[in-house]
Design a protein around this motif. Structure first.
Motif, PDB file in Angstrom:
ATOM      1  N   TYR A  64       0.831  -1.202   0.000  1.00 21.29           N
ATOM      2  CA  TYR A  64       0.000   0.000   0.000  1.00 21.29           C
ATOM      3  C   TYR A  64       0.867   1.254   0.000  1.00 21.29           C
ATOM      4  CZ  TYR A  64      -3.816   3.144   1.409  1.00 21.29           C
ATOM      5  OH  TYR A  64      -4.727   4.152   1.459  1.00 21.29           O
ATOM      6  N   ARG A  65       2.027   1.164   0.615  1.00 24.62           N
ATOM      7  CA  ARG A  65       2.901   2.327   0.738  1.00 24.62           C
ATOM      8  C   ARG A  65       3.795   2.520  -0.488  1.00 24.62           C
ATOM      9  NH1 ARG A  65       4.489   4.292   5.614  1.00 24.62           N
ATOM     10  NH2 ARG A  65       6.662   4.175   4.971  1.00 24.62           N
ATOM     11  N   ARG A  66       4.029   1.471  -1.233  1.00 25.67           N
ATOM     12  CA  ARG A  66       4.984   1.507  -2.336  1.00 25.67           C
ATOM     13  C   ARG A  66       4.471   2.383  -3.479  1.00 25.67           C
ATOM     14  NH1 ARG A  66       5.029  -3.644  -3.325  1.00 25.67           N
ATOM     15  NH2 ARG A  66       6.431  -4.051  -1.564  1.00 25.67           N
ATOM     16  N   PHE A  67       5.383   3.108  -4.136  1.00 22.91           N
ATOM     17  CA  PHE A  67       5.000   3.952  -5.276  1.00 22.91           C
ATOM     18  C   PHE A  67       6.204   4.169  -6.174  1.00 22.91           C
ATOM     19  CE2 PHE A  67       6.544   6.812  -2.013  1.00 22.91           C
ATOM     20  CZ  PHE A  67       7.347   7.704  -2.708  1.00 22.91           C
ATOM     21  N   ASN A  68       5.933   4.643  -7.380  1.00 22.19           N
ATOM     22  CA  ASN A  68       6.964   5.017  -8.342  1.00 22.19           C
ATOM     23  C   ASN A  68       6.894   6.521  -8.572  1.00 22.19           C
ATOM     24  OD1 ASN A  68       7.976   2.294  -9.124  1.00 22.19           O
ATOM     25  ND2 ASN A  68       5.850   2.029  -9.785  1.00 22.19           N
ATOM     26  N   LEU A  69       8.048   7.152  -8.660  1.00 22.83           N
ATOM     27  CA  LEU A  69       8.120   8.606  -8.797  1.00 22.83           C
ATOM     28  C   LEU A  69       9.190   8.967  -9.817  1.00 22.83           C
ATOM     29  CD1 LEU A  69       7.413  11.509  -7.730  1.00 22.83           C
ATOM     30  CD2 LEU A  69       9.261  11.189  -6.076  1.00 22.83           C
ATOM     31  N   GLU A  70       8.829   9.874 -10.722  1.00 24.34           N
ATOM     32  CA  GLU A  70       9.781  10.393 -11.697  1.00 24.34           C
ATOM     33  C   GLU A  70       9.695  11.918 -11.707  1.00 24.34           C
ATOM     34  OE1 GLU A  70       8.993   8.797 -15.527  1.00 24.34           O
ATOM     35  OE2 GLU A  70       8.897   6.709 -14.831  1.00 24.34           O
ATOM     36  N   THR A  71      10.815  12.577 -11.892  1.00 16.93           N
ATOM     37  CA  THR A  71      10.836  14.034 -12.029  1.00 16.93           C
ATOM     38  C   THR A  71      11.695  14.413 -13.228  1.00 16.93           C
ATOM     39  OG1 THR A  71      12.747  14.277 -10.546  1.00 16.93           O
ATOM     40  CG2 THR A  71      10.552  14.390  -9.548  1.00 16.93           C
ATOM     41  N   ASN A  72      11.374  15.559 -13.799  1.00 15.80           N
ATOM     42  CA  ASN A  72      12.136  16.059 -14.935  1.00 15.80           C
ATOM     43  C   ASN A  72      12.019  17.570 -14.981  1.00 15.80           C
ATOM     44  OD1 ASN A  72      13.738  16.102 -17.191  1.00 15.80           O
ATOM     45  ND2 ASN A  72      12.253  15.126 -18.560  1.00 15.80           N
ATOM     46  N   TYR A  73      13.003  18.229 -15.531  1.00 12.36           N
ATOM     47  CA  TYR A  73      12.943  19.679 -15.653  1.00 12.36           C
ATOM     48  C   TYR A  73      13.736  20.115 -16.871  1.00 12.36           C
ATOM     49  CZ  TYR A  73      17.660  19.639 -13.663  1.00 12.36           C
ATOM     50  OH  TYR A  73      18.991  19.402 -13.447  1.00 12.36           O
ATOM     51  N   GLY A  74      13.416  21.321 -17.327  1.00 11.92           N
ATOM     52  CA  GLY A  74      14.100  21.871 -18.488  1.00 11.92           C
ATOM     53  C   GLY A  74      13.305  23.035 -19.045  1.00 11.92           C
ATOM     54  N   PHE A  75      13.590  23.421 -20.270  1.00 14.53           N
ATOM     55  CA  PHE A  75      12.865  24.502 -20.938  1.00 14.53           C
ATOM     56  C   PHE A  75      12.066  23.912 -22.093  1.00 14.53           C
ATOM     57  CE2 PHE A  75      15.824  27.019 -18.578  1.00 14.53           C
ATOM     58  CZ  PHE A  75      15.157  28.224 -18.358  1.00 14.53           C
ATOM     59  N   ILE A  76      10.751  24.125 -22.075  1.00 14.45           N
ATOM     60  CA  ILE A  76       9.860  23.657 -23.120  1.00 14.45           C
ATOM     61  C   ILE A  76       9.111  24.866 -23.674  1.00 14.45           C
ATOM     62  CG2 ILE A  76       7.898  22.179 -23.694  1.00 14.45           C
ATOM     63  CD1 ILE A  76       8.703  20.345 -21.414  1.00 14.45           C
ATOM     64  N   ASP A  77       9.239  25.097 -24.963  1.00 16.09           N
ATOM     65  CA  ASP A  77       8.616  26.259 -25.606  1.00 16.09           C
ATOM     66  C   ASP A  77       9.017  27.556 -24.904  1.00 16.09           C
ATOM     67  OD1 ASP A  77       7.319  24.599 -27.441  1.00 16.09           O
ATOM     68  OD2 ASP A  77       5.576  24.351 -26.123  1.00 16.09           O
ATOM     69  N   GLY A  78      10.263  27.630 -24.469  1.00 22.64           N
ATOM     70  CA  GLY A  78      10.782  28.842 -23.848  1.00 22.64           C
ATOM     71  C   GLY A  78      10.374  29.051 -22.413  1.00 22.64           C
ATOM     72  N   LYS A  79       9.692  28.084 -21.802  1.00 22.38           N
ATOM     73  CA  LYS A  79       9.247  28.220 -20.417  1.00 22.38           C
ATOM     74  C   LYS A  79       9.970  27.213 -19.526  1.00 22.38           C
ATOM     75  CE  LYS A  79       4.575  29.825 -21.554  1.00 22.38           C
ATOM     76  NZ  LYS A  79       3.114  29.596 -21.356  1.00 22.38           N
ATOM     77  N   ALA A  80      10.426  27.691 -18.372  1.00 22.76           N
ATOM     78  CA  ALA A  80      11.014  26.783 -17.396  1.00 22.76           C
ATOM     79  C   ALA A  80       9.935  25.811 -16.928  1.00 22.76           C
ATOM     80  CB  ALA A  80      11.575  27.564 -16.214  1.00 22.76           C
ATOM     81  N   THR A  81      10.239  24.513 -17.008  1.00 21.92           N
ATOM     82  CA  THR A  81       9.231  23.486 -16.764  1.00 21.92           C
ATOM     83  C   THR A  81       9.761  22.443 -15.794  1.00 21.92           C
ATOM     84  OG1 THR A  81       8.351  23.788 -19.005  1.00 21.92           O
ATOM     85  CG2 THR A  81       7.739  21.763 -17.851  1.00 21.92           C
ATOM     86  N   PHE A  82       8.918  22.085 -14.827  1.00 21.93           N
ATOM     87  CA  PHE A  82       9.250  21.024 -13.864  1.00 21.93           C
ATOM     88  C   PHE A  82       8.088  20.038 -13.844  1.00 21.93           C
ATOM     89  CE2 PHE A  82       9.198  19.342  -9.443  1.00 21.93           C
ATOM     90  CZ  PHE A  82      10.383  18.637  -9.504  1.00 21.93           C
ATOM     91  N   ILE A  83       8.387  18.746 -13.991  1.00 23.06           N
ATOM     92  CA  ILE A  83       7.359  17.716 -14.127  1.00 23.06           C
ATOM     93  C   ILE A  83       7.530  16.657 -13.043  1.00 23.06           C
ATOM     94  CG2 ILE A  83       6.353  15.977 -15.648  1.00 23.06           C
ATOM     95  CD1 ILE A  83       7.486  17.557 -18.018  1.00 23.06           C
ATOM     96  N   ILE A  84       6.430  16.297 -12.403  1.00 22.48           N
ATOM     97  CA  ILE A  84       6.395  15.212 -11.429  1.00 22.48           C
ATOM     98  C   ILE A  84       5.383  14.178 -11.924  1.00 22.48           C
ATOM     99  CG2 ILE A  84       5.965  14.565  -9.029  1.00 22.48           C
ATOM    100  CD1 ILE A  84       6.377  17.508  -8.275  1.00 22.48           C
ATOM    101  N   VAL A  85       5.792  12.915 -11.998  1.00 27.38           N
ATOM    102  CA  VAL A  85       4.903  11.825 -12.404  1.00 27.38           C
ATOM    103  C   VAL A  85       4.962  10.745 -11.329  1.00 27.38           C
ATOM    104  CG1 VAL A  85       4.313  10.154 -14.179  1.00 27.38           C
ATOM    105  CG2 VAL A  85       5.390  12.318 -14.833  1.00 27.38           C
ATOM    106  N   HIS A  86       3.805  10.304 -10.859  1.00 27.97           N
ATOM    107  CA  HIS A  86       3.793   9.272  -9.807  1.00 27.97           C
ATOM    108  C   HIS A  86       2.529   8.428  -9.921  1.00 27.97           C
ATOM    109  CE1 HIS A  86       0.640  11.141  -7.268  1.00 27.97           C
ATOM    110  NE2 HIS A  86       1.094  12.277  -7.787  1.00 27.97           N
ATOM    111  N   ASP A  87       2.536   7.293  -9.234  1.00 25.89           N
ATOM    112  CA  ASP A  87       1.376   6.399  -9.204  1.00 25.89           C
ATOM    113  C   ASP A  87       0.840   6.247  -7.776  1.00 25.89           C
ATOM    114  OD1 ASP A  87       3.360   4.907  -8.044  1.00 25.89           O
ATOM    115  OD2 ASP A  87       3.226   3.208  -9.445  1.00 25.89           O
TER     116      ASP A  87
END
Length: 206
Positions: A64-87
């Motif tokens: 129940y406690r276990r999860f997967n987490l990914e993060t990414n960052y960079g510039f997309i279409d000239g905008k500073a972007t930070f992405i978090i993906v999790h389950d």
């Protein structure tokens, strides 16, 4: 004691915009307990449950406690972007919510927070924003040193509205250090929908 003094989650030109309110105290009082929960932070809850468990939830089974987490960052279409993906929401009963992606896009005077919920079934969603005391989100009247913040939000291309938190309005404050209270703003937007759902919240400063 740990301090939340001047700890901002998002700044605009060196000034606080979104904040972490902190806790009134470290006791089992309503004010102390409120600061622990997801509803006291700028986040999203699904079916009333937060995206993550805490160290205090150590008695739940590992599956129940276990999860997967990914993060990414960079510039997309000239905008500073930070992405978090999790389950982390996959543990919810009654909603087959497989994945949540939250994308922050920063531009000169606008912050976009896009939430993508992937899966099937239906669920209830609540998006929370915790604002600094120098943010005026009511109107565009000049209030001295205030930042005027416009908030636009859509879920699956339908407009949703933020309202001031009412059930905890006495806690629409921040606690920068133990026992110390300052005014702050707490906004909430609630909506129901069938998965998948895409929600885009834009905060525009003027």
């Amino acid at each position: 004691f740990p301090s939340h003094d001047r700890v901002g989650v998002v700044f605009y030109k060196g000034r606080e915009l979104l904040i972490d309110p902190g806790r009134l105290n470290y006791q089992a009082t309503p004010g102390g307990l409120y600061g622990l929960g997801a509803l006291a932070h700028s986040t999203v809850v699904v079916n009333g449950l937060p995206p993550t468990l805490t160290k205090r939830d150590r008695f739940y089974p590992d599956a129940y406690r276990r999860f997967n987490l990914e993060t990414n960052y960079g510039f997309i279409d000239g905008k500073a972007t930070f992405i978090i993906v999790h389950d982390r929401f996959s543990r919810l009963y009654g909603a087959n919510l497989k994945k949540h992606r939250r994308t922050f896009r920063f531009s000169l005077n606008e912050l976009s927070i896009a939430d993508e919920f992937c899966g099937d079934g239906s669920a209830e969603f609540e998006i929370k924003l915790q604002l600094a005391s120098t943010v005026n989100y009511h109107d565009n009247i000049n209030r001295g040193n205030y930042l005027f913040l416009e908030i636009f939000a859509e879920a699956n291309n339908k407009k949703i509205l933020f309202s001031e938190l009412s059930q905890y309005e006495e806690y629409c404050q921040r606690f920068p250090s133990y026992g110390h209270i300052e005014h702050a703003g707490s906004l909430s937007a609630k909506f129901k929908g069938s998965l998948p759902i895409f929600c885009d919240t834009k905060l525009r400063v003027s």
